[in-house]
Write a protein that holds these residues in place. Structure first.
Motif, PDB file in Angstrom:
ATOM      1  N   CYS A 162      -5.237   9.041  -3.200  1.00  0.00           N
ATOM      2  CA  CYS A 162      -4.526   8.259  -4.221  1.00  0.00           C
ATOM      3  C   CYS A 162      -3.904   7.008  -3.610  1.00  0.00           C
ATOM      4  O   CYS A 162      -3.949   5.921  -4.204  1.00  0.00           O
ATOM      5  N   GLU A 163      -3.306   7.144  -2.408  1.00  0.00           N
ATOM      6  CA  GLU A 163      -2.737   5.978  -1.744  1.00  0.00           C
ATOM      7  C   GLU A 163      -3.818   4.952  -1.413  1.00  0.00           C
ATOM      8  O   GLU A 163      -3.591   3.734  -1.504  1.00  0.00           O
ATOM      9  N   TYR A 164      -4.982   5.427  -1.028  1.00  0.00           N
ATOM     10  CA  TYR A 164      -6.088   4.505  -0.743  1.00  0.00           C
ATOM     11  C   TYR A 164      -6.495   3.733  -1.998  1.00  0.00           C
ATOM     12  O   TYR A 164      -6.735   2.520  -1.947  1.00  0.00           O
ATOM     13  N   ASP A 165      -6.568   4.425  -3.136  1.00  0.00           N
ATOM     14  CA  ASP A 165      -6.897   3.746  -4.388  1.00  0.00           C
ATOM     15  C   ASP A 165      -5.868   2.677  -4.724  1.00  0.00           C
ATOM     16  O   ASP A 165      -6.211   1.575  -5.176  1.00  0.00           O
ATOM     17  N   VAL A 166      -4.577   2.993  -4.501  1.00  0.00           N
ATOM     18  CA  VAL A 166      -3.523   2.007  -4.769  1.00  0.00           C
ATOM     19  C   VAL A 166      -3.674   0.805  -3.842  1.00  0.00           C
ATOM     20  O   VAL A 166      -3.549  -0.355  -4.279  1.00  0.00           O
ATOM     21  N   ASP A 167      -3.954   1.051  -2.558  1.00  0.00           N
ATOM     22  CA  ASP A 167      -4.131  -0.059  -1.622  1.00  0.00           C
ATOM     23  C   ASP A 167      -5.322  -0.927  -1.994  1.00  0.00           C
ATOM     24  O   ASP A 167      -5.281  -2.157  -1.850  1.00  0.00           O
ATOM     25  N   VAL A 168      -6.401  -0.297  -2.447  1.00  0.00           N
ATOM     26  CA  VAL A 168      -7.570  -1.073  -2.863  1.00  0.00           C
ATOM     27  C   VAL A 168      -7.234  -1.965  -4.051  1.00  0.00           C
ATOM     28  O   VAL A 168      -7.618  -3.141  -4.106  1.00  0.00           O
ATOM     29  N   LYS A 169      -6.498  -1.420  -5.014  1.00  0.00           N
ATOM     30  CA  LYS A 169      -6.098  -2.218  -6.177  1.00  0.00           C
ATOM     31  C   LYS A 169      -5.212  -3.382  -5.748  1.00  0.00           C
ATOM     32  O   LYS A 169      -5.353  -4.507  -6.243  1.00  0.00           O
ATOM     33  N   ARG A 170      -4.274  -3.129  -4.837  1.00  0.00           N
ATOM     34  CA  ARG A 170      -3.416  -4.198  -4.360  1.00  0.00           C
ATOM     35  C   ARG A 170      -4.227  -5.275  -3.648  1.00  0.00           C
ATOM     36  O   ARG A 170      -3.988  -6.485  -3.836  1.00  0.00           O
ATOM     37  N   ALA A 171      -5.174  -4.853  -2.826  1.00  0.00           N
ATOM     38  CA  ALA A 171      -5.990  -5.827  -2.106  1.00  0.00           C
ATOM     39  C   ALA A 171      -6.832  -6.661  -3.071  1.00  0.00           C
ATOM     40  O   ALA A 171      -6.992  -7.869  -2.889  1.00  0.00           O
ATOM     41  N   GLN A 172      -7.369  -6.020  -4.106  1.00  0.00           N
ATOM     42  CA  GLN A 172      -8.158  -6.761  -5.081  1.00  0.00           C
ATOM     43  C   GLN A 172      -7.301  -7.770  -5.829  1.00  0.00           C
ATOM     44  O   GLN A 172      -7.720  -8.913  -6.040  1.00  0.00           O
ATOM     45  N   ASN A 173      -6.092  -7.355  -6.220  1.00  0.00           N
ATOM     46  CA  ASN A 173      -5.196  -8.285  -6.917  1.00  0.00           C
ATOM     47  C   ASN A 173      -4.782  -9.434  -5.992  1.00  0.00           C
ATOM     48  O   ASN A 173      -4.748 -10.600  -6.416  1.00  0.00           O
ATOM     49  N   ALA A 174      -4.478  -9.100  -4.737  1.00  0.00           N
ATOM     50  CA  ALA A 174      -4.093 -10.151  -3.790  1.00  0.00           C
ATOM     51  C   ALA A 174      -5.249 -11.114  -3.543  1.00  0.00           C
ATOM     52  O   ALA A 174      -5.050 -12.336  -3.444  1.00  0.00           O
ATOM     53  N   ASP A 175      -6.460 -10.584  -3.449  1.00  0.00           N
ATOM     54  CA  ASP A 175      -7.614 -11.452  -3.241  1.00  0.00           C
ATOM     55  C   ASP A 175      -7.832 -12.376  -4.428  1.00  0.00           C
ATOM     56  O   ASP A 175      -8.123 -13.566  -4.269  1.00  0.00           O
ATOM     57  N   ARG A 176      -7.675 -11.833  -5.627  1.00  0.00           N
ATOM     58  CA  ARG A 176      -7.850 -12.665  -6.820  1.00  0.00           C
ATOM     59  C   ARG A 176      -6.787 -13.764  -6.893  1.00  0.00           C
ATOM     60  O   ARG A 176      -7.097 -14.934  -7.160  1.00  0.00           O
ATOM     61  N   LEU A 177      -5.527 -13.401  -6.607  1.00  0.00           N
ATOM     62  CA  LEU A 177      -4.472 -14.413  -6.614  1.00  0.00           C
ATOM     63  C   LEU A 177      -4.677 -15.434  -5.504  1.00  0.00           C
ATOM     64  O   LEU A 177      -4.418 -16.636  -5.695  1.00  0.00           O
ATOM     65  N   SER A 178      -5.120 -14.980  -4.345  1.00  0.00           N
ATOM     66  CA  SER A 178      -5.352 -15.910  -3.240  1.00  0.00           C
ATOM     67  C   SER A 178      -6.433 -16.915  -3.585  1.00  0.00           C
ATOM     68  O   SER A 178      -6.320 -18.109  -3.270  1.00  0.00           O
ATOM     69  N   ARG A 179      -7.500 -16.440  -4.233  1.00  0.00           N
ATOM     70  CA  ARG A 179      -8.568 -17.355  -4.639  1.00  0.00           C
ATOM     71  C   ARG A 179      -8.047 -18.389  -5.633  1.00  0.00           C
ATOM     72  O   ARG A 179      -8.421 -19.571  -5.573  1.00  0.00           O
ATOM     73  N   GLN A 180      -7.208 -17.961  -6.557  1.00  0.00           N
ATOM     74  CA  GLN A 180      -6.653 -18.903  -7.521  1.00  0.00           C
ATOM     75  C   GLN A 180      -5.764 -19.941  -6.832  1.00  0.00           C
ATOM     76  O   GLN A 180      -5.863 -21.142  -7.110  1.00  0.00           O
ATOM     77  N   ILE A 184      -6.300 -24.066  -6.455  1.00  0.00           N
ATOM     78  CA  ILE A 184      -5.290 -25.059  -6.841  1.00  0.00           C
ATOM     79  C   ILE A 184      -4.909 -25.930  -5.657  1.00  0.00           C
ATOM     80  O   ILE A 184      -4.846 -27.167  -5.744  1.00  0.00           O
ATOM     81  N   LEU A 185      -4.658 -25.311  -4.504  1.00  0.00           N
ATOM     82  CA  LEU A 185      -4.256 -26.074  -3.328  1.00  0.00           C
ATOM     83  C   LEU A 185      -5.370 -26.982  -2.836  1.00  0.00           C
ATOM     84  O   LEU A 185      -5.119 -28.101  -2.373  1.00  0.00           O
ATOM     85  N   GLY A 186      -6.618 -26.504  -2.934  1.00  0.00           N
ATOM     86  CA  GLY A 186      -7.734 -27.343  -2.530  1.00  0.00           C
ATOM     87  C   GLY A 186      -7.842 -28.593  -3.375  1.00  0.00           C
ATOM     88  O   GLY A 186      -8.097 -29.688  -2.868  1.00  0.00           O
ATOM     89  N   LYS A 187      -7.632 -28.451  -4.670  1.00  0.00           N
ATOM     90  CA  LYS A 187      -7.660 -29.624  -5.536  1.00  0.00           C
ATOM     91  C   LYS A 187      -6.520 -30.578  -5.199  1.00  0.00           C
ATOM     92  O   LYS A 187      -6.685 -31.802  -5.221  1.00  0.00           O
ATOM     93  N   LEU A 188      -5.330 -30.037  -4.896  1.00  0.00           N
ATOM     94  CA  LEU A 188      -4.202 -30.899  -4.548  1.00  0.00           C
ATOM     95  C   LEU A 188      -4.418 -31.601  -3.228  1.00  0.00           C
ATOM     96  O   LEU A 188      -4.088 -32.782  -3.072  1.00  0.00           O
TER      97      LEU A 188
END
Length: 275
Positions: A162-180, A184-188
C-alpha cells in the motif's frame, strides 16, 4: 329357448361396444443423450502432511463427471459408485507431492497438482459397459497453525504494498506538476521579457526564473570560452570544430536579432530593410 336368446341380447346391451384396438406406432425410439456432465464436491477437505510431517495441507476438490451416449441416471449412478475411487487417487497424488513442499507453500503445491492433473488428463472408469470420465479440480489451503505463524509477515507485505502504491501516485503527480512547471519556465526563459515577467510574479517563482536565466547565461559564457580556447589551439581538428560552433552561434544570434524589433530612426521614419 326364447328366454335364453333374450337374456344374451340383454347382456350385450349392458356390456357396451367392444374396444377398438389402437394402431401400433411406427415412430422410432428417442435418440440416446449426448455428452452429459455432473459436478460433485467432497464435503471435507483432503488432509496431507507437508515437508517435515509437522504441519499439513488442506485440499478442497471438485470432481466433474462426464459421459457420452448414456442416460443421466446412469451417469449419476456411476459418479456415485466411483467417487470413493477418485478421492483415493487424488489423496495419493497429493500426499506424494505435498511432502516436497514447506508448510507455507500452499500456492506452489496447488500449481504442481494442477499441472499434474492437466498432464494426465481425465480419469476414466467403466461399469456395465458404460464409460465415464472424471476431471478433478483442486484448491490448497494452509494449516491453521501455519496461518497464524505467517499472518504478521503478510500484514507487513500488505502495508509495504500500500505504501508503494501511495509513493507511485505521489511520483506521478510530482512528475506531472514538474512537466507543467518546466513548460511554463521554458517559455519564460526563451522569452526576451522573462526578466520583467519574473519581477511581476511572487518572490519564489521570480527566484526560480532568475536562476534559470542565470544558468542559461552561464552555459552560454562557458560555450563561448570553449570556442575561444579552440580557436587558439594548435590542433587543426579543434580549430575546425570551434569554427563550426562559432558559425552556428552566429546564425543563432542572427535569427534572434532579426526577430527583435528595431529602434526607430532619429527623424521618426521607420528603418528601411538593410539599414
Amino acid at each position: 329357448m326364447w328366454f335364453l336368446a333374450l337374456w344374451r341380447r340383454l347382456l350385450v346391451l349392458l356390456q357396451g361396444p367392444e374396444p377398438v384396438a389402437a394402431p401400433i406406432s411406427s415412430a422410432p425410439p428417442p435418440p440416446p443423450p449426448g455428452r452429459l456432465t455432473e459436478r460433485r464436491e467432497i464435503s471435507t477437505p483432503i488432509v496431507v502432511p507437508a515437508r517435515g510431517y509437522v504441519f499439513t495441507f488442506r485440499i478442497r476438490a471438485m470432481f466433474v463427471w462426464s459421459s457420452n451416449g448414456i442416460p443421466r441416471e446412469m451417469l449419476s449412478g456411476s459418479a456415485q459408485y466411483f467417487m470413493p475411487y477418485a478421492v483415493r487417487a487424488l489423496t495419493n497424488l497429493a500426499a506424494a507431492r505435498a511432502r516436497n513442499f514447506a508448510a507455507h507453500r500452499a500456492r506452489d503445491l496447488e500449481v504442481e497438482l494442477q499441472r499434474e492433473l492437466a498432464a494426465t488428463g481425465p480419469w476414466r472408469y467403466e461399469r456395465g459397459g458404460a464409460e465415464v470420465a472424471c476431471k478433478p479440480y483442486v484448491w490448497v489451503e494452509l494449516d491453521e497453525g501455519v496461518k497464524q505463524a505467517v499472518r504478521p509477515y503478510w500484514e507487513q507485505l500488505i502495508k509495504l504494498d500500500c505504501e508503494y502504491d501511495v509513493d507511485v501516485k505521489r511520483a506521478q503527480n510530482a512528475d506531472r506538476l514538474s512537466r507543467q512547471w518546466l513548460s511554463i519556465l521554458g517559455k519564460l526563459v526563451d522569452n526576451p521579457a522573462a526578466g520583467g515577467a519574473a519581477k511581476m510574479t511572487d518572490e519564489n517563482f521570480a527566484a526560480v526564473v532568475q536562476e534559470l536565466i542565470a544558468q542559461q547565461q552561464a552555459a552560454t559564457q562557458r560555450l563561448n570560452d570553449l570556442i575561444e580556447d579552440g580557436l587558439r589551439s594548435d590542433d587543426e581538428y579543434e580549430r575546425k570544430t570551434s569554427f563550426d560552433l562559432l558559425a552556428e552561434r552566429l546564425k543563432s544570434h542572427g535569427r534572434a536579432a532579426s526577430a527583435e524589433p528595431r529602434e526607430p530612426s532619429r527623424n521618426g521614419a521607420s528603418p528601411r530593410p538593410g539599414d
